[in-house]
Write a protein that holds these residues in place. Structure first.
Motif, PDB file in Angstrom:
ATOM      1  N   GLU A 150      -9.066 -27.342   0.423  1.00 23.78           N
ATOM      2  CA  GLU A 150      -7.908 -27.319   0.331  1.00 23.78           C
ATOM      3  C   GLU A 150      -7.172 -26.353  -0.356  1.00 23.78           C
ATOM      4  O   GLU A 150      -6.196 -26.780  -1.318  1.00 23.78           O
ATOM      5  N   ALA A 151      -7.486 -25.118  -0.422  1.00 20.02           N
ATOM      6  CA  ALA A 151      -7.209 -24.133  -1.365  1.00 20.02           C
ATOM      7  C   ALA A 151      -5.766 -23.355  -0.691  1.00 20.02           C
ATOM      8  O   ALA A 151      -5.419 -23.546   0.242  1.00 20.02           O
ATOM      9  N   GLU A 152      -4.910 -23.350  -1.878  1.00 21.76           N
ATOM     10  CA  GLU A 152      -3.649 -22.665  -1.377  1.00 21.76           C
ATOM     11  C   GLU A 152      -3.325 -21.400  -1.957  1.00 21.76           C
ATOM     12  O   GLU A 152      -4.157 -20.924  -3.169  1.00 21.76           O
ATOM     13  N   ILE A 153      -2.531 -20.551  -1.539  1.00 20.06           N
ATOM     14  CA  ILE A 153      -2.239 -19.320  -2.162  1.00 20.06           C
ATOM     15  C   ILE A 153      -1.294 -19.266  -3.391  1.00 20.06           C
ATOM     16  O   ILE A 153      -0.158 -20.035  -3.025  1.00 20.06           O
ATOM     17  N   GLU A 154      -1.775 -18.839  -4.393  1.00 21.80           N
ATOM     18  CA  GLU A 154      -0.990 -19.062  -5.677  1.00 21.80           C
ATOM     19  C   GLU A 154      -0.110 -18.043  -5.585  1.00 21.80           C
ATOM     20  O   GLU A 154       0.996 -18.104  -5.953  1.00 21.80           O
ATOM     21  N   THR A 155      -0.638 -16.814  -5.628  1.00 23.62           N
ATOM     22  CA  THR A 155       0.098 -15.325  -5.509  1.00 23.62           C
ATOM     23  C   THR A 155      -0.348 -14.197  -4.423  1.00 23.62           C
ATOM     24  O   THR A 155      -1.545 -14.475  -4.393  1.00 23.62           O
ATOM     25  N   ILE A 156       0.543 -13.618  -3.983  1.00 19.10           N
ATOM     26  CA  ILE A 156       0.110 -12.275  -3.247  1.00 19.10           C
ATOM     27  C   ILE A 156       0.787 -11.099  -3.928  1.00 19.10           C
ATOM     28  O   ILE A 156       2.107 -10.975  -3.993  1.00 19.10           O
ATOM     29  N   PHE A 157       0.042 -10.295  -4.582  1.00 21.12           N
ATOM     30  CA  PHE A 157       0.530  -9.285  -5.354  1.00 21.12           C
ATOM     31  C   PHE A 157       0.486  -7.992  -4.104  1.00 21.12           C
ATOM     32  O   PHE A 157      -0.431  -7.662  -3.783  1.00 21.12           O
ATOM     33  N   ILE A 158       1.673  -7.317  -4.281  1.00 20.84           N
ATOM     34  CA  ILE A 158       1.648  -6.115  -3.496  1.00 20.84           C
ATOM     35  C   ILE A 158       1.708  -4.968  -4.191  1.00 20.84           C
ATOM     36  O   ILE A 158       2.705  -4.675  -5.223  1.00 20.84           O
ATOM     37  N   GLU A 159       0.617  -4.333  -4.515  1.00 19.17           N
ATOM     38  CA  GLU A 159       0.325  -3.247  -5.450  1.00 19.17           C
ATOM     39  C   GLU A 159       0.328  -2.027  -4.879  1.00 19.17           C
ATOM     40  O   GLU A 159      -0.166  -1.512  -3.968  1.00 19.17           O
ATOM     41  N   GLY A 160       0.887  -1.037  -5.725  1.00 10.77           N
ATOM     42  CA  GLY A 160       0.952   0.292  -5.225  1.00 10.77           C
ATOM     43  C   GLY A 160       0.309   1.385  -5.994  1.00 10.77           C
ATOM     44  O   GLY A 160      -0.016   1.175  -7.339  1.00 10.77           O
ATOM     45  N   HIS A 161      -0.463   2.057  -5.110  1.00  9.06           N
ATOM     46  CA  HIS A 161      -1.511   3.101  -6.066  1.00  9.06           C
ATOM     47  C   HIS A 161      -1.455   4.441  -5.706  1.00  9.06           C
ATOM     48  O   HIS A 161      -0.848   4.744  -4.392  1.00  9.06           O
ATOM     49  N   THR A 162      -1.554   5.272  -6.459  1.00 11.55           N
ATOM     50  CA  THR A 162      -1.419   6.851  -6.097  1.00 11.55           C
ATOM     51  C   THR A 162      -2.794   7.680  -6.477  1.00 11.55           C
ATOM     52  O   THR A 162      -3.507   7.065  -7.093  1.00 11.55           O
ATOM     53  N   ASP A 163      -2.787   8.707  -6.064  1.00 10.76           N
ATOM     54  CA  ASP A 163      -3.918   9.526  -6.596  1.00 10.76           C
ATOM     55  C   ASP A 163      -3.414  10.048  -8.026  1.00 10.76           C
ATOM     56  O   ASP A 163      -2.449   9.693  -8.569  1.00 10.76           O
ATOM     57  N   SER A 164      -4.337  10.988  -8.637  1.00 10.08           N
ATOM     58  CA  SER A 164      -4.357  11.201 -10.214  1.00 10.08           C
ATOM     59  C   SER A 164      -3.575  12.632 -10.271  1.00 10.08           C
ATOM     60  O   SER A 164      -3.402  12.825 -11.543  1.00 10.08           O
ATOM     61  N   LYS A 165      -3.005  13.215  -9.125  1.00  8.94           N
ATOM     62  CA  LYS A 165      -2.245  14.348  -9.172  1.00  8.94           C
ATOM     63  C   LYS A 165      -0.919  14.047  -9.694  1.00  8.94           C
ATOM     64  O   LYS A 165      -0.049  13.486  -9.379  1.00  8.94           O
ATOM     65  N   PRO A 166      -0.404  14.747 -10.747  1.00 15.03           N
ATOM     66  CA  PRO A 166       0.769  14.346 -11.449  1.00 15.03           C
ATOM     67  C   PRO A 166       2.110  14.773 -10.748  1.00 15.03           C
ATOM     68  O   PRO A 166       1.903  15.776  -9.848  1.00 15.03           O
ATOM     69  N   LEU A 167       3.042  13.901 -10.691  1.00 18.00           N
ATOM     70  CA  LEU A 167       4.252  14.081  -9.938  1.00 18.00           C
ATOM     71  C   LEU A 167       5.020  15.480 -10.893  1.00 18.00           C
ATOM     72  O   LEU A 167       5.064  15.235 -11.910  1.00 18.00           O
ATOM     73  N   GLN A 168       5.773  16.124 -10.115  1.00 17.65           N
ATOM     74  CA  GLN A 168       6.642  17.286 -10.801  1.00 17.65           C
ATOM     75  C   GLN A 168       8.098  16.801 -10.333  1.00 17.65           C
ATOM     76  O   GLN A 168       8.776  17.676  -9.767  1.00 17.65           O
ATOM     77  N   GLN A 169       8.536  15.835 -10.658  1.00 19.53           N
ATOM     78  CA  GLN A 169      10.046  15.283 -10.208  1.00 19.53           C
ATOM     79  C   GLN A 169      10.675  14.706 -11.632  1.00 19.53           C
ATOM     80  O   GLN A 169      10.939  13.660 -11.627  1.00 19.53           O
ATOM     81  N   GLY A 170      10.734  15.516 -12.656  1.00 19.37           N
ATOM     82  CA  GLY A 170      11.225  15.033 -14.093  1.00 19.37           C
ATOM     83  C   GLY A 170      10.631  13.894 -14.448  1.00 19.37           C
ATOM     84  O   GLY A 170       9.431  13.995 -14.824  1.00 19.37           O
ATOM     85  N   ASN A 171      11.455  12.734 -14.753  1.00 21.25           N
ATOM     86  CA  ASN A 171      10.994  11.654 -15.394  1.00 21.25           C
ATOM     87  C   ASN A 171      10.212  10.738 -14.402  1.00 21.25           C
ATOM     88  O   ASN A 171       9.793   9.729 -14.667  1.00 21.25           O
ATOM     89  N   TYR A 172      10.358  11.031 -13.128  1.00 22.21           N
ATOM     90  CA  TYR A 172       9.778  10.172 -11.977  1.00 22.21           C
ATOM     91  C   TYR A 172       8.390  10.555 -12.001  1.00 22.21           C
ATOM     92  O   TYR A 172       7.875  11.563 -11.469  1.00 22.21           O
TER      93      TYR A 172
END
Length: 278
Positions: free
Chosen positions: A141-163
């Motif tokens: 009788e297991a129920e879903i407590e949470t579904i996390f939608i997680e975003g992952h990137t590679d390790s190359k830094p972004l060159q978009q200012g503070n983004y």
């Protein structure tokens, strides 16, 4: 004196090269064979769940079923039943360094949402009243407590200012969230009346590695991480309570504690002669 190259050395080089190619070919055939076995085993496990056969791990059962629904919708997902994660390759959903879903991925995610609407009520507390009759077996009788939608990137830094990669990971997770939860799924709640779906970003903190090196393409992904809650009246909950009760019930009489005999000013230990105190 002139020395001519020996034909024996050439023949030896050809033999070594042929042996190397044969070894590489055997290795590739072996890897392909292992991959085919894994695919067949995964397919058989999903089929056994759908036929109603018992599965020891309810998390693996739920993730396999939901992951299969994603595949039927056309998503090329990676299913990890042990950790409860379904991975979506970001390169198939977004442009490079972009958090905007392309047209094809939007339509595919909408199909996946329709599949979720059919299967998630089997595991969501707020949908118990409308639970389908053809739900997979769920002895715990297991129920879903949470579904996390997680975003992952590679390790190359972004060159978009503070983004940064943190923002990119979160924006990609939010883009997937907005499509998958549009309509009914957005109202799904667990037993504590909290929303089931949430988003987060790991940026480049959980990159995927192959042979010790980062695999940038596989690192760029959006994952759905499923967290289950077990009902206290389930079989597992009852077994845990029985074990706790058994552990707290004394199985043998306890020995009396040491006592002080006032008249003799001596300490009397159980089943021993008096020991005079100094």
């Amino acid at each position: 004196m002139i020395f001519l190259p020996s034909s024996h050395n050439k023949q030896s080089e050809k033999v070594e090269e042929a042996g190397y190619l044969a070894s590489a070919s055997d290795l590739m055939i072996g890897l392909l064979f292992v991959f085919i076995i894994m695919v067949v085993m995964l397919s058989q496990r999903v089929d056994s769940i759908q036929r109603g056969e018992s599965v020891n791990d309810p998390l693996a059962s739920a993730v396999l079923i939901i992951g299969q629904k994603f595949k039927e919708a056309g998503l090329n997902v990676v299913i990890d039943p042990q950790s409860g994660v379904i991975g979506l390759p970001a390169d198939a959903l977004f442009g490079f360094n972009s958090a905007v879903l392309n047209d094809n991925s939007t339509q595919t995610l909408k199909k996946a949402r329709e599949s979720l609407i059919k299967i998630l009520p089997c595991y969501v507390h707020s949908e118990r009243a409308a639970r389908p009759l053809d739900c997979p077996p769920n002895d715990e009788e297991a129920e879903i407590e949470t579904i996390f939608i997680e975003g992952h990137t590679d390790s190359k830094p972004l060159q978009q200012g503070n983004y940064t990669n943190w923002h990119l990971g979160l924006d990609r997770a939010r883009a997937v969230y907005e499509v998958l939860t549009e309509g009914k799924p957005q109202s799904y709640q667990n037993e504590r009346k909290l929303d089931v779906f949430g988003i987060s970003s790991y940026a480049d903190k959980r990159v995927v590695k192959s042979f010790g090196l980062e695999d940038a393409e596989k690192s760029r992904r959006v994952e759905l991480r499923f967290i289950l809650a077990f009902k206290p009246d389930s079989k597992k909950g009852k077994a845990a309570r029985e074990a706790l009760d058994a552990a707290s019930t004394p199985t043998a009489p306890t020995m009396p504690a040491a006592t002080l005999t006032p008249s003799s000013n001596a300490i009397q230990a159980p089943n021993s002669k008096p020991i005079l105190s100094k």
